[in-house]
Design a protein around this motif. Structure first.
Motif, PDB file in Angstrom:
ATOM      1  N   MET A   1       0.834  -1.170   0.000  1.00  0.00           N
ATOM      2  CA  MET A   1       0.000   0.000   0.000  1.00  0.00           C
ATOM      3  C   MET A   1       0.887   1.244   0.000  1.00  0.00           C
ATOM      4  O   MET A   1       1.803   1.370   0.798  1.00  0.00           O
ATOM      5  CB  MET A   1      -0.882  -0.017   1.246  1.00  0.00           C
ATOM      6  N   ALA A   2       0.634   2.141  -0.898  1.00  0.00           N
ATOM      7  CA  ALA A   2       1.417   3.367  -1.009  1.00  0.00           C
ATOM      8  C   ALA A   2       0.897   4.415  -0.032  1.00  0.00           C
ATOM      9  O   ALA A   2      -0.302   4.532   0.194  1.00  0.00           O
ATOM     10  CB  ALA A   2       1.342   3.900  -2.433  1.00  0.00           C
ATOM     11  N   THR A   3       1.826   5.155   0.540  1.00  0.00           N
ATOM     12  CA  THR A   3       1.482   6.232   1.461  1.00  0.00           C
ATOM     13  C   THR A   3       2.134   7.508   0.955  1.00  0.00           C
ATOM     14  O   THR A   3       3.332   7.515   0.652  1.00  0.00           O
ATOM     15  CB  THR A   3       2.008   5.932   2.881  1.00  0.00           C
ATOM     16  N   LYS A   4       1.359   8.566   0.865  1.00  0.00           N
ATOM     17  CA  LYS A   4       1.901   9.840   0.417  1.00  0.00           C
ATOM     18  C   LYS A   4       2.646  10.491   1.579  1.00  0.00           C
ATOM     19  O   LYS A   4       2.155  10.543   2.704  1.00  0.00           O
ATOM     20  CB  LYS A   4       0.784  10.757  -0.071  1.00  0.00           C
ATOM     21  N   ILE A   5       3.850  10.986   1.291  1.00  0.00           N
ATOM     22  CA  ILE A   5       4.678  11.641   2.299  1.00  0.00           C
ATOM     23  C   ILE A   5       4.940  13.061   1.830  1.00  0.00           C
ATOM     24  O   ILE A   5       5.370  13.283   0.701  1.00  0.00           O
ATOM     25  CB  ILE A   5       6.019  10.889   2.481  1.00  0.00           C
ATOM     26  N   ASN A   6       4.686  14.015   2.699  1.00  0.00           N
ATOM     27  CA  ASN A   6       4.950  15.410   2.371  1.00  0.00           C
ATOM     28  C   ASN A   6       6.423  15.703   2.618  1.00  0.00           C
ATOM     29  O   ASN A   6       6.885  15.693   3.753  1.00  0.00           O
ATOM     30  CB  ASN A   6       4.073  16.346   3.215  1.00  0.00           C
ATOM     31  N   ALA A  20       8.514   9.532   8.659  1.00  0.00           N
ATOM     32  CA  ALA A  20       8.121   8.834   7.435  1.00  0.00           C
ATOM     33  C   ALA A  20       9.053   7.670   7.112  1.00  0.00           C
ATOM     34  O   ALA A  20       8.707   6.789   6.328  1.00  0.00           O
ATOM     35  CB  ALA A  20       8.094   9.812   6.267  1.00  0.00           C
ATOM     36  N   GLN A  22       9.970   5.359   9.123  1.00  0.00           N
ATOM     37  CA  GLN A  22       9.522   4.186   9.884  1.00  0.00           C
ATOM     38  C   GLN A  22      10.647   3.485  10.638  1.00  0.00           C
ATOM     39  O   GLN A  22      10.732   2.267  10.661  1.00  0.00           O
ATOM     40  CB  GLN A  22       8.837   3.186   8.960  1.00  0.00           C
TER      41      GLN A  22
END
Length: 106
Positions: A1-6, A20, A22
């Motif tokens: 699952m992709a997660t958007k990181i600012n 971000a 982890q």
């Protein structure tokens, strides 16, 4: 699952929030087909990198020298090997000797 990181672009480069990552201690960045991939460095790569760094440092400090030429000891001939086997096969097995020495308090 992709997660958007600012992330932020700064004059020094790209700033990614530590949260971000982890808990990754070390990451590698790969530029590939119009995208940049950031992923954790696999443990084996870390060990290899540390090993290479240690070897390089030892060489630079003159503590590691590559040996050139032949071995310091010539290979054992089949006759010498047979003689050693004969000599070492006399007496008790080493495991029994070790057990006896432990009982004696060595």
């Amino acid at each position: 699952m992709a997660t958007k990181i600012n992330a932020q672009t700064t004059p020094q480069g790209l700033l990614i929030p530590r949260a971000a990552l982890q808990g990754w201690d070390e990451v590698e960045v790969i530029r590939e087909e119009g995208q940049i991939i950031i992923r954790p460095v696999p443990p084996t790569r870390k060990r290899e990198a540390i090993r290479d760094l240690v070897i390089q440092t030892l060489r630079e400090d003159g503590l590691l020298v590559e040996m050139k030429g032949e071995s310091l000891w010539p290979p054992v001939t089949p006759e010498e090997r047979a003689e050693l086997a004969r000599k070492l096969s006399v007496g008790q097995p080493l495991s029994e000797i070790a057990l006896e020495e432990r009982e004696e308090g060595w």
